[in-house]
Scaffold this active site. Structure first.
Site, PDB file in Angstrom:
ATOM      1  N   GLY A  34      20.763  12.710 -10.014  1.00 14.89           N
ATOM      2  CA  GLY A  34      19.566  13.337  -9.615  1.00 14.89           C
ATOM      3  C   GLY A  34      20.071  14.924  -8.892  1.00 14.89           C
ATOM      4  O   GLY A  34      20.245  15.732  -9.726  1.00 14.89           O
ATOM      5  N   SER A  35      20.212  14.851  -7.539  1.00 16.34           N
ATOM      6  CA  SER A  35      20.563  16.128  -7.179  1.00 16.34           C
ATOM      7  C   SER A  35      21.962  16.557  -7.740  1.00 16.34           C
ATOM      8  O   SER A  35      22.353  17.726  -7.796  1.00 16.34           O
ATOM      9  CB  SER A  35      20.717  15.861  -5.552  1.00 16.34           C
ATOM     10  OG  SER A  35      19.378  15.693  -5.039  1.00 16.34           O
ATOM     11  N   GLN A  65     -10.772  25.031  20.243  1.00 15.06           N
ATOM     12  CA  GLN A  65      -9.656  25.639  20.171  1.00 15.06           C
ATOM     13  C   GLN A  65      -8.472  24.711  19.448  1.00 15.06           C
ATOM     14  O   GLN A  65      -7.797  25.181  18.643  1.00 15.06           O
ATOM     15  CB  GLN A  65      -9.236  26.415  21.375  1.00 15.06           C
ATOM     16  CG  GLN A  65      -9.916  27.431  21.694  1.00 15.06           C
ATOM     17  CD  GLN A  65      -9.232  28.064  23.123  1.00 15.06           C
ATOM     18  OE1 GLN A  65      -8.317  27.633  23.700  1.00 15.06           O
ATOM     19  NE2 GLN A  65      -9.719  29.115  23.397  1.00 15.06           N
ATOM     20  N   GLU A 101      12.239  18.580  -8.516  1.00 14.29           N
ATOM     21  CA  GLU A 101      12.809  19.808  -9.103  1.00 14.29           C
ATOM     22  C   GLU A 101      13.857  20.258  -7.842  1.00 14.29           C
ATOM     23  O   GLU A 101      13.877  21.343  -7.487  1.00 14.29           O
ATOM     24  CB  GLU A 101      12.100  20.939  -9.221  1.00 14.29           C
ATOM     25  CG  GLU A 101      10.768  20.719 -10.126  1.00 14.29           C
ATOM     26  CD  GLU A 101      11.433  20.804 -11.544  1.00 14.29           C
ATOM     27  OE1 GLU A 101      12.316  20.545 -11.775  1.00 14.29           O
ATOM     28  OE2 GLU A 101      10.434  20.561 -12.727  1.00 14.29           O
ATOM     29  N   SER A 113      14.315  19.272  -0.732  1.00 18.53           N
ATOM     30  CA  SER A 113      14.393  20.293   0.426  1.00 18.53           C
ATOM     31  C   SER A 113      16.133  20.630   0.590  1.00 18.53           C
ATOM     32  O   SER A 113      16.293  21.597   0.926  1.00 18.53           O
ATOM     33  CB  SER A 113      13.774  19.961   1.592  1.00 18.53           C
ATOM     34  OG  SER A 113      12.347  19.898   1.313  1.00 18.53           O
TER      35      SER A 113
END
Lengths: 388, 261
Positions: free
Chosen positions: A133-134, A284, A368, A371
């Protein structure tokens, strides 16, 4: 100083507005059901075809509209705002079309691009394998020359559009002994229906439903040598990486669109839901979240547009595409979780779309190139640029 | 065959909450997002469908409005209209339905249409009087509330929506036809359509081009005056029927009261 405003002509503004209108009217009302049923959106794809989405980036000379990537990413962002899976169906198609337009022989362009532009035949990209893959260079699929043909053997994983695509771009090893391995790789264009090519299974997923993610088996698939992308062996890795630059820009655009959808829902809900006597948007604690969400989305959008502009200029943009993809996908994960938190318990139910956004977001972290891979690509480029 | 479609740019009904100016008693059109009337999108689609069925025909969009209306015309061209004509003139501000019909009729007079399509009414003013005015000025027959349109020889034949079903009505060409709302699904402009829209003929005219005396249109020529404006009454709360064993009868009675059974 580069102008960060996207230069737009009137036509492009109209096109983006039209896609936005299409998504509002046709996609958002049906996305929830289609996603939960995990149904391939046949009718929506037909409408996208009529709209011209599949021809968007294909050069005009081959029946397309010749959009630049700066415009294309905005189209993708809009589609993803409606339903991320749709943008995925378009993405692989655009990658294959891009690889043929940029790297194909003239004969390959004339044969395949008009078919892809019509949208009847959509593209599918076959790169990853069960053990690669990677680490793309670890692929084992081979193509062996046999007279005027090549014989392809092996299996490919994570093929988006695996069932419904008509034309696949397939990364193989044509020289298994090449050192380094990438010098022995090539890309073949293989049509659906070629004997020996079968879909062996599709995967059930956390999110990214509706679109099929498949395993394709190539069992002695005979492909004529004229379908070797670019006509010569050994350039496949480069071709695939160049396609992946576009893919990374696309995933960044999907992340921005998805995060925008989550933000839109959250800021609306925050003004409707009241606690302690006032709308939660007046607290807030919620305002800080909303401000951070919008700021991060905007930052990701600007990174994305910068990468797209660089690609449009024909420059290498793996650094910018990597940064855009890394930042946008991580941002999307955070923003969709914040949107879920703002919805409280309701956000955890299938009654609200934030539940879908939250499940879709992790796809962007791994699709794709993870990270971690993006960081390596970025670091490699930086060390090159800042070499002492 | 020459098919003309009268269209209008209006405040976007999907995003703009209509406001009335208490002084002019008119709809506020400045500072809001303006779009081609969604009803007109459906009417344009009806015209394009007929053009493509009949063959050898053209569809022309016609409008009167400020310069900003160019955008609505470009959208009509992107949808597949062959050419567009827009009348813009400062003297047109404040036109009523009569003035609008006068101007649109003057354009059409010069163009010799076979068919003039209008939406039954616009999605902002809702007067529904312009189509009848155009037919009157041009001395043409008018067919109304069409949900289906066919042309046979020199006749237009429509299915006319009624409260209980439809009537089949015909008249000789040329004719004015109003389209019943929701009868034709609006087509989306394709990306190719958008890109080719700017190459299509787009004519912009003034009152002088149409030889219309400015005193007959705009504020000066308006015969319709809005006397007062007020808020619509809030809708009365619905009736809740609790099921005490007789709810089926209660629902049947309710439906019968409104002649729905």
């Amino acid at each position: 100083m580069e102008n960060l405003e996207t230069p737009f002509d009137a036509d492009k503004q109209l096109i983006i507005a039209e896609v936005r209108r299409f998504v509002d009217r046709e996609v958002i009302p049906v996305a929830h059901q289609l996603e939960h049923d995990d149904n391939y959106p046949i009718e929506l794809i037909e409408k996208l075809k009529q709209l011209g989405i599949f021809s968007a980036t294909i050069p005009e000379a081959y029946g397309g509209l010749g959009f630049d990537f700066t415009t294309y990413v905005q189209v993708v962002e809009e589609l993803s705002r409606g339903w991320m899976s749709l943008a995925g169906i378009v993405n692989t198609h655009v990658l294959v079309a891009y690889m043929i337009a940029a790297q194909g022989t003239e004969e390959q362009r004339q044969r395949f691009l008009p078919l892809l532009a019509e949208g009847d035949k959509r593209g599918g990209l076959c790169i990853s394998e069960a053990n690669a893959g990677s680490d793309v260079q670890a692929i084992t699929m081979t193509a062996v020359r046999d007279g005027e043909d090549y014989i392809i053997n092996g299996a490919k994983l994570w093929v988006t559009n695996g069932v419904h695509a008509g034309i696949f771009a397939v990364l193989v090893r044509t020289d298994p002994n090449a050192q380094p391995a990438h010098r022995g790789m090539s890309v073949f264009l293989v049509e659906k229906g070629t004997p020996g090519l079968t879909v062996s299974r599709t995967f059930e997923k956390l999110g990214y439903k509706g679109v099929e993610t498949a395993e394709l088996v190539f069992d002695a698939v005979r492909v004529p040598a004229v379908q070797l992308l670019g006509g010569s062996e050994g350039a496949g890795f480069k071709h695939a990486m160049s396609g992946l630059e576009v893919g990374r820009i696309n995933v960044a655009a999907r992340a921005v669109g998805l995060a925008q959808a989550a933000f839109n829902d959250a800021i609306r809900y925050a003004q409707q839901r009241a606690t302690f006597g006032k709308p939660i948007a007046q607290h807030q604690a919620i305002q800080l979240k909303l401000a951070d969400m919008a700021t991060k989305i905007e930052a990701a959008r600007l990174l994305l547009q910068k990468a797209a502009r660089k690609k449009d200029r024909g420059e290498r943009c793996d650094l910018e595409a990597g940064m855009a993809k890394l930042f946008a996908s991580e941002m999307c994960q955070e923003v969709t979780l914040d949107a879920l938190r703002i919805h409280g318990g309701f956000g955890y139910t299938k009654e609200f779309n934030v539940e879908r956004y939250y499940r879709d977001a992790p796809f962007m972290l791994v699709g794709e190139g993870t990270s971690e891979i993006q960081r390596l690509v970025i670091a490699r480029q930086l060390l090159e640029q800042y070499k002492i | 065959m020459k098919i003309y479609v009268c269209v209008k740019q209006i405040p976007d009904p999907n995003t703009v909450v209509s406001k009335l100016d208490p002084n002019t008693k008119r709809l506020v059109r400045s500072g809001v997002s303006l779009v081609l009337d969604p009803g007109d999108e459906s009417t344009i689609s009806a015209a394009i469908k007929l053009r493509d069925t009949v063959g050898n025909s053209e569809v022309v969009a016609v409008s009167m409005g400020p310069a900003s209306a160019q955008e609505a015309m470009r959208r009509a061209l992107a949808m597949g209209v062959d050419r567009a004509i827009l009348v813009t003139d400062p003297a047109l501000a404040g036109s009523d339905a009569l003035g609008t019909a006068r101007v649109l009729a003057a354009i059409l007079q010069k163009e010799s249409p076979d068919l003039v399509f209008c939406s039954t009414e616009s999605t902002d003013g809702y007067t529904g009087m312009v189509p009848g005015g155009i037919a009157e000025f041009l001395n043409l027959p008018q067919l109304t509330f069409a949900r289906e349109i066919n042309v046979e020889g020199a006749k237009a034949i429509i299915k006319r929506v009624t409260l209980t079903g439809y009537q089949t009505v015909e008249c000789p060409l040329p004719a004015v036809v109003t389209i019943a709302s929701g009868s034709f699904e609006a087509i989306y402009p394709t990306m190719k359509g958008i890109m080719s829209a700017k190459k299509k003929p787009f004519t912009q005219l003034t009152l002088a081009d149409l030889a219309i005396d400015p005193s007959q249109v705009g504020e000066a020529g308006a015969r319709e005056h809005v006397a007062t404006i007020g808020k619509a009454e809030a809708r009365a709360a619905g009736q809740i029927i609790k099921d005490d064993g007789n709810s089926a009868q209660a629902i049947a009675d309710f439906l019968q009261r409104y002649q729905l059974l």
